[in-house]
Design a protein around this motif. Structure first.
Motif, short mmCIF file in Angstrom:
data_model
loop_
_atom_site.label_atom_id
_atom_site.label_comp_id
_atom_site.label_asym_id
_atom_site.label_seq_id
_atom_site.Cartn_x
_atom_site.Cartn_y
_atom_site.Cartn_z
N TYR A 199 -5.91 -9.26 -6.67
CA TYR A 199 -5.88 -8.96 -8.01
C TYR A 199 -5.56 -7.54 -8.15
N PRO A 200 -4.93 -7.21 -9.31
CA PRO A 200 -4.55 -5.63 -9.61
C PRO A 200 -5.72 -4.69 -9.65
N THR A 201 -5.58 -3.57 -9.12
CA THR A 201 -6.93 -2.73 -9.14
C THR A 201 -7.53 -2.51 -10.50
N ASP A 202 -6.85 -2.73 -11.56
CA ASP A 202 -7.49 -2.41 -12.81
C ASP A 202 -8.25 -3.83 -13.42
N TYR A 203 -7.98 -4.91 -12.73
CA TYR A 203 -8.55 -6.34 -13.00
C TYR A 203 -10.23 -6.29 -12.78
N GLN A 204 -11.14 -6.46 -13.67
CA GLN A 204 -12.43 -6.59 -13.48
C GLN A 204 -13.24 -7.96 -13.77
N GLU A 205 -13.66 -8.47 -12.89
CA GLU A 205 -14.25 -9.69 -13.18
C GLU A 205 -15.29 -9.53 -12.39
N LEU A 206 -16.50 -10.21 -12.45
CA LEU A 206 -17.87 -10.16 -11.67
C LEU A 206 -17.66 -10.84 -10.31
N TRP A 207 -16.64 -11.49 -10.10
CA TRP A 207 -16.34 -12.15 -8.86
C TRP A 207 -15.44 -11.49 -7.74
N VAL A 208 -14.79 -10.46 -8.37
CA VAL A 208 -13.65 -9.89 -7.69
C VAL A 208 -14.03 -9.29 -6.43
N ASP A 209 -14.90 -8.39 -6.28
CA ASP A 209 -15.30 -7.86 -5.04
C ASP A 209 -15.68 -8.94 -3.79
N PHE A 210 -16.43 -9.90 -4.16
CA PHE A 210 -16.72 -10.98 -3.30
C PHE A 210 -15.64 -11.60 -2.93
N VAL A 211 -14.86 -12.05 -3.78
CA VAL A 211 -13.69 -12.96 -3.52
C VAL A 211 -12.58 -12.14 -2.65
N GLU A 212 -12.35 -10.87 -2.99
CA GLU A 212 -11.50 -10.23 -2.32
C GLU A 212 -11.89 -10.00 -0.82
N ARG A 213 -13.15 -9.70 -0.74
CA ARG A 213 -13.81 -9.49 0.80
C ARG A 213 -13.85 -10.84 1.54
N ARG A 214 -14.04 -11.72 0.99
CA ARG A 214 -14.13 -13.17 1.49
C ARG A 214 -12.64 -13.43 1.80
N THR A 215 -11.66 -13.28 0.96
CA THR A 215 -10.52 -13.54 1.28
C THR A 215 -9.71 -13.09 2.45
N ILE A 216 -10.08 -11.51 2.31
CA ILE A 216 -9.40 -10.44 3.41
C ILE A 216 -9.96 -11.04 4.68
N ALA A 217 -11.26 -11.02 4.71
CA ALA A 217 -12.10 -11.18 6.15
C ALA A 217 -11.73 -12.45 6.74
N GLN A 218 -11.09 -13.57 5.80
CA GLN A 218 -10.66 -14.82 6.55
C GLN A 218 -9.20 -14.69 7.05
N HIS A 219 -8.38 -13.71 6.50
CA HIS A 219 -7.01 -13.23 6.93
C HIS A 219 -7.29 -12.63 8.17
N LEU A 220 -8.24 -11.68 8.26
CA LEU A 220 -8.34 -10.64 9.45
C LEU A 220 -8.86 -11.52 10.66
N ASP A 221 -9.67 -12.67 10.42
CA ASP A 221 -10.20 -13.34 11.37
C ASP A 221 -8.88 -14.01 11.93
N GLU A 222 -7.99 -14.53 10.99
CA GLU A 222 -6.88 -15.28 11.59
C GLU A 222 -5.82 -14.44 12.41
N LEU A 223 -5.66 -12.99 11.85
CA LEU A 223 -4.86 -12.15 12.61
C LEU A 223 -5.45 -11.84 13.75
N LEU A 224 -6.69 -11.44 14.00
CA LEU A 224 -7.49 -11.30 15.19
C LEU A 224 -7.08 -12.30 16.21
N GLY A 225 -7.31 -13.87 15.89
CA GLY A 225 -7.19 -14.97 16.73
C GLY A 225 -5.71 -14.89 17.21
N GLU A 226 -4.78 -14.65 16.60
CA GLU A 226 -3.27 -14.56 16.81
C GLU A 226 -2.90 -13.43 17.66
#
Ligand SMILES: [Zn+2]
Length: 301
Positions: A259-286
């Protein structure tokens, strides 16, 4: 009844298009009229503007459960509601839906108020659980569920025969790209789903949002490929951010991936964290990034 809802008919199947072609928070409604049974797939906000063609449904088959797909259930208290066994708790109670999201306590409190006020949330403790391969015979028309998890753990494609129409739900071919940011979402599963969905024997593909109905296989495949490529673009963005200078997960969340940095929704922080963590896991595995002793991440090579 609002006669202005745009529609497209495929024999006994109708697609009713929500506001802005079903852009969130609305969606596209499918109805299938068999000899014996009127079935509806999901129930986005537009379901509340259709009239008898929705309200007389005998059966509601949910391709997956999210707040924007269950907004019309309050209109059809007598209809049987079916959801995949992995999503079923989310339609049976608020507690189940809260676990499905997985957000923190404060965000969930606000989310509950939002789903009740804006999405007519009406839990269905009587909803039936189905499994991969489940079939419904509507009388001359059949529906088959094909489990395609990732967006949620119970997300399914609903294939209508003999017309060969596939309701692909939130494999929505949108410019945003695949969403796998909730508690029960899964990036690795979504990658598999994006490969498998191309093999579903359909000639029409209907999305819940954005695209609506796609009637050419070549158009479907190119839209699917563009949609899927968003995942690799996100990994690439993270790799660029982790080149040269290590960053923590918190720092990456603050930079935002979806999401753009000025976009505010109550789920944004959780969703960003969950999404980024899954990508990091994948990149670590590779082996493309490493985790330093202080917990920060750094691109390799
Ligand atoms: Zn969804």
């Amino acid at each position: 009844m609002d006669h202005s809802v745009p529609r497209r008919d495929f024999g006994p199947l109708t697609v009713f298009f929500g506001e802005k072609n079903g852009k969130y928070p609305d969606g596209n409604q499918l109805t299938v009229r068999g000899r014996d049974t009127l079935a509806v797939f999901d129930s986005p906000l537009v379901a509340n503007r259709i009239g008898a063609e929705f309200d007389e449904a005998d059966l509601c088959i949910l391709g997956h459960v999210h707040e924007d797909h269950i907004t019309g259930l309050h209109r059809i208290p007598g209809a049987a509601v079916h959801a995949h066994e992995a999503d079923i708790d989310a339609v049976r109670s608020w507690e189940g839906l809260a676990r499905h999201y997985g957000y923190g306590e404060q965000a969930l409190r606000q989310m509950k108020a939002k789903v009740e006020a804006d999405f007519h949330f009406h839990p269905r403790p009587d909803a039936h659980a189905y499994r991969d391969g489940a079939r419904w015979d509507l009388g001359g028309v059949t529906v088959q569920a094909i489990h395609m998890p990732g967006h949620t753990s119970g997300h399914c494609v609903l294939l209508v025969e003999p017309m060969g129409v596939a309701f692909i739900g939130d494999i929505d071919l949108s410019g945003f790209g695949p969403y796998y940011g909730d508690g029960t979402s899964n990036l690795a599963q979504f990658r598999q789903t994006l490969k498998r969905v191309a093999d579903v024997p359909a000639s029409v593909w209907v999305t819940s949002h954005h695209r609506g109905a796609v009637t050419e296989r070549s158009n479907f495949l190119s839209a699917l490929s563009a949609f899927a490529s968003k995942i690799d673009q996100r990994s690439q963005t993270l790799l660029e951010r982790l080149a040269g200078e290590p960053k923590s997960l918190d720092e990456l969340v603050r930079l935002r991936l979806l999401y753009p940095t000025d976009y505010q929704e109550l789920w944004v922080d959780f969703v960003e964290r969950r999404t980024i963590a899954q990508h990091l896991d994948e990149l670590l595995g590779e082996g493309r990034i490493e985790r330093l002793e202080d917990g920060r991440f750094l691109k390799r090579g």
